[in-house]
Design a protein around this motif. Sequence first.
Motif, mmCIF file in Angstrom:
data_model
loop_
_atom_site.group_PDB
_atom_site.id
_atom_site.type_symbol
_atom_site.label_atom_id
_atom_site.label_comp_id
_atom_site.label_asym_id
_atom_site.label_seq_id
_atom_site.Cartn_x
_atom_site.Cartn_y
_atom_site.Cartn_z
ATOM 1 N N GLY A 116 -8.320 5.721 2.207
ATOM 2 C CA GLY A 116 -8.828 4.376 1.939
ATOM 3 C C GLY A 116 -10.211 4.101 2.466
ATOM 4 N N ILE A 161 0.860 -1.181 0.000
ATOM 5 C CA ILE A 161 0.000 0.000 0.000
ATOM 6 C C ILE A 161 0.896 1.230 0.000
ATOM 7 N N ARG A 206 -4.089 6.917 -2.932
ATOM 8 C CA ARG A 206 -3.585 5.676 -2.337
ATOM 9 C C ARG A 206 -3.645 4.556 -3.368
ATOM 10 N N THR A 234 -4.406 0.707 4.896
ATOM 11 C CA THR A 234 -5.213 0.404 3.712
ATOM 12 C C THR A 234 -6.546 1.126 3.734
ATOM 13 N N TYR A 235 -7.236 1.137 4.862
ATOM 14 C CA TYR A 235 -8.646 1.526 4.871
ATOM 15 C C TYR A 235 -8.942 2.809 5.646
ATOM 16 N N THR A 252 -1.343 -2.471 9.127
ATOM 17 C CA THR A 252 -1.625 -2.636 7.704
ATOM 18 C C THR A 252 -3.083 -2.297 7.397
ATOM 19 N N ILE A 281 -3.308 0.431 -3.851
ATOM 20 C CA ILE A 281 -3.396 -0.865 -3.184
ATOM 21 C C ILE A 281 -3.177 -1.930 -4.240
#
Length: 953
Positions: A704, A473, A482, A699-700, A695, A484
């Motif tokens: 994200g 990421i 971002r 990512t989120y 992580t 991914i």
Amino acid sequence: MCDPEEAALLRLEEVFSSTLARINSHLLQPLLLSTPEPSDLWGWECLQLLEQLHTSSQRLWEVTEENLHSLRERLRHPDSVGLESLLLLHSADQVLQAHLEYIDSYTNCMVLKAFQNAAKSKIKYWRAQRKVVLQFLSDVSSQNTGGPVLGHALHQPLVHHVQQYVLLLLSLGDTVQESHPARQLVVHAATLFGNLQSYMRQALDQAEDTQALWSTLSDRLRNELYTPARRLLQDSRDISVMVSPLRADRVLLFDDALVLLQGYRVHTFDLKLVWVEPGKDGYTLHVLTPEEEFAFCARNPQGRVVWQWKVTQAVCQALRGKKDFQVLEVGPEPPEPPSCRCVAYTFRMGGRLCQATYEGEWCQARPHGKGTLKWPDGRNHVGNFCQGLEHGFGICLVPQATEDKFDCYKCHWREGSMCGYGICEYSTDEVYKGYFQEGLRHGFGVLESALQGPQPCKYTGHWERGQRSGYGISEDRDRGERYIGMWQADQRHGLGVVVTQAGICYQGSFQLDKTVGPGVLLSEDDSLYEGTFTRDLSLMGKGKVTFPNGFTLEGSFSSGTGRGLQTQGMLDTAALPPDPSSIRKRQLGLGAFPVESRWQGIYSPFWDFVHAGCPGDLQEALLGFHIQSSRELRKSQEYLYCDRNHSKDSMHSIEDILEELLKHREPKALQQYLKKALSNSLHPLGKLLQTLMLTFQATYAGVGANKHLQGLAQEEVKHHARELWAAYRGLLQVALQRKGQALEEDEDAETRDLQVHGLMLPLVLPSFYPELFTLYLLLHELEDSLYSQGITHLSLFPDTKLLEFLDVQKHLWPLKDLTLTNNQRYSLVRDKCFLSATECLQKIITTVDPREKLEVLEKTYGEIEATVSRVLGQEHKLPMDDLLPLLIYVVSRARIQHLGAEIHLIRDMMDPMHIGGLYDFLLTALESCYEHIQKEDMRLHNLPSRWNSRELW
């Protein structure tokens, strides 16, 4: 009464004190008056040694006077002053030290021929003082003059004095009874001065041998090797040895160094860093030093024994920092010097350590243990070493060209290279936290630049040989973007998803950091484009756009600078608006990145650790360490000696962790143990969870947080729960193996799912819940908005009107539960009916555990039935037709925000074993209520016309 020996000691001390006074006034003080020429460096050094001798003589006289005073007090008051009051007895070490200082100073002058030089410088004076000098001598011919006579005059009284000391102390010991308090003191003093007597003979012999040696060497060699305190212990001219492979012409063993002479070349080895090992043939002696390994080969076994004995004894003596009292000659085996030592050394030969200074622990001539390496250019390494190489935890500072800028590596090392977990702070203000292999980033790691830097960015993912490769990421904070997906050789390569701050999402293939081939683009308003793109994600070529209202545009697209987007194709306006559920199905990343392979870089080190049997020396390399990371402290040398802290309530070693694990295998105990382990960052399970949380957030969270990533996140959480349960089982297997036991047979799929969903997932879910629930909120935002409108309008109804509107049968209305005042009517009361059920349902938002949420729903159902049973006066089971309107009533009164997100999260995360059971039925009923409240007939403007809005109040 005092013994005759005490009186004899008094007379001996009086004579010795008087002799020392005359030596100081008639011999030493005149010696100090002769000032050498300014260019005579040798003469100046002789003068300095004579000054030290004078100081030592003065100190010896003072100690003798103190002892003499204690003897006089003892003789004056024998009944009140005990024998143990004598300075010679209660402070024998102090008296001995004064004698040793004088002997050392005297032999230093003797080695340099200071007496001969002083006698030559004032020859007329010493001829006039010849009679005075001879008064101190008893065994020197009156024909002898000059330096030798002066030297004898300065040491013969001391020799005689120590000899008499020994005799009188031994005699005194024979007269003192065993039970006398001073008995042990007398024996101790006699032993000390007996050893001193032997040491004096040894010191004089060594000084004579050393003095003779300097006369056999060239001026250059003598200047290079000479120090006043250095003594010769063995010369290969006396006992021959051959040296290989260095081919030395001569070997000299001093009390502080081993010296090999090769013509004009001199190899000097500090004895503190010399290890000797006998060869198998009886003739050879192996010598190990930090930079050289060579062998001595004697002519016969006896020669090898002498050299081994003397080198071993000299090494022991050098490590102790003081000379032995016993004579150095072949006899009983000396004590073996320790194989591990702590010494400072500067490497001189070529190689990576050239010019570096190592200070720390050694073993077999190699840095081994804790130590510090410092290079002249400012580079430092502080940490653990093994057989000469950095091995274990270490901190390395590498200076950069810019002043006061360093790269700081806090890492685990293996055989000289970074390997395992590390934290690296670079002079560019970048920070890397992750794993290394052979000095390169390898495995999982996070590289982050400073927020105030020119290009703030962050990468969280996998590395290979120092480059970003595999799943990772990246976040470009300047662009608000971002990525991914997959990487190769530090570039985006393979399938990937791009999410922007504006809510635009792209999924497609990348090659050499650019998009390639067809892809999917989702906009913030749920427009969907499927087709080809340019390398910078502009629409280009054939494609199809599906608008939120269902219209589609299919054709060719192009864009140019200043021209905007141009298209040529067919617009279809006949399609109906898409169902919201079809939009929810637009989940990116599913199938593109198998969940099993996303974060293997995190799980792989753990399984390597488990398969190796959980060795304690690898624990920190796996789990990382807790260390202060202040950049200001990093500039200080004190920072190099920082301590990796462990919290007091943590389980420190892997042995403790495995032992504790075996004690908590019962279900209730296991749940508490896992809860504690997962919250402890020093526990393997806690470390795994902590890294997985990192992580997940990378990512989120932030950019994200996009509804099209909800499916990706959901399956990731479930996978982590399964993997953490497997990790627990792996640790349990190691713990049992250490006890000689075996783990029960492998779990079947049903048992494993039961433990994962019933035990591990509820413990893990809170760690991911904030980011996960945010995705559910975004995904069901439209439904929740309609639901909120319905709740707002239904809240305007009084209880009776709402029950009537929902078609709840009147005999089920709990009106008799209500207590009214004189001014109230049933038709105006609100939020009073089914109050216990409403309050119970509101607790659904107080927990993140799906099972606990379902239990709240079950209790709510129970409260509704209990209220109805009380109204009817008998036990009553509600059929579905009666339950649903009552449940809608309770839901509307509970006013739970984001109920749709809650319902779908429960549905996705619930234990599969509950499917088809009571919990599934109750959740389905709640879903029906949620959908019913969203319908238009629940809106105020669509209320039946028979209702007057005034009646609501």
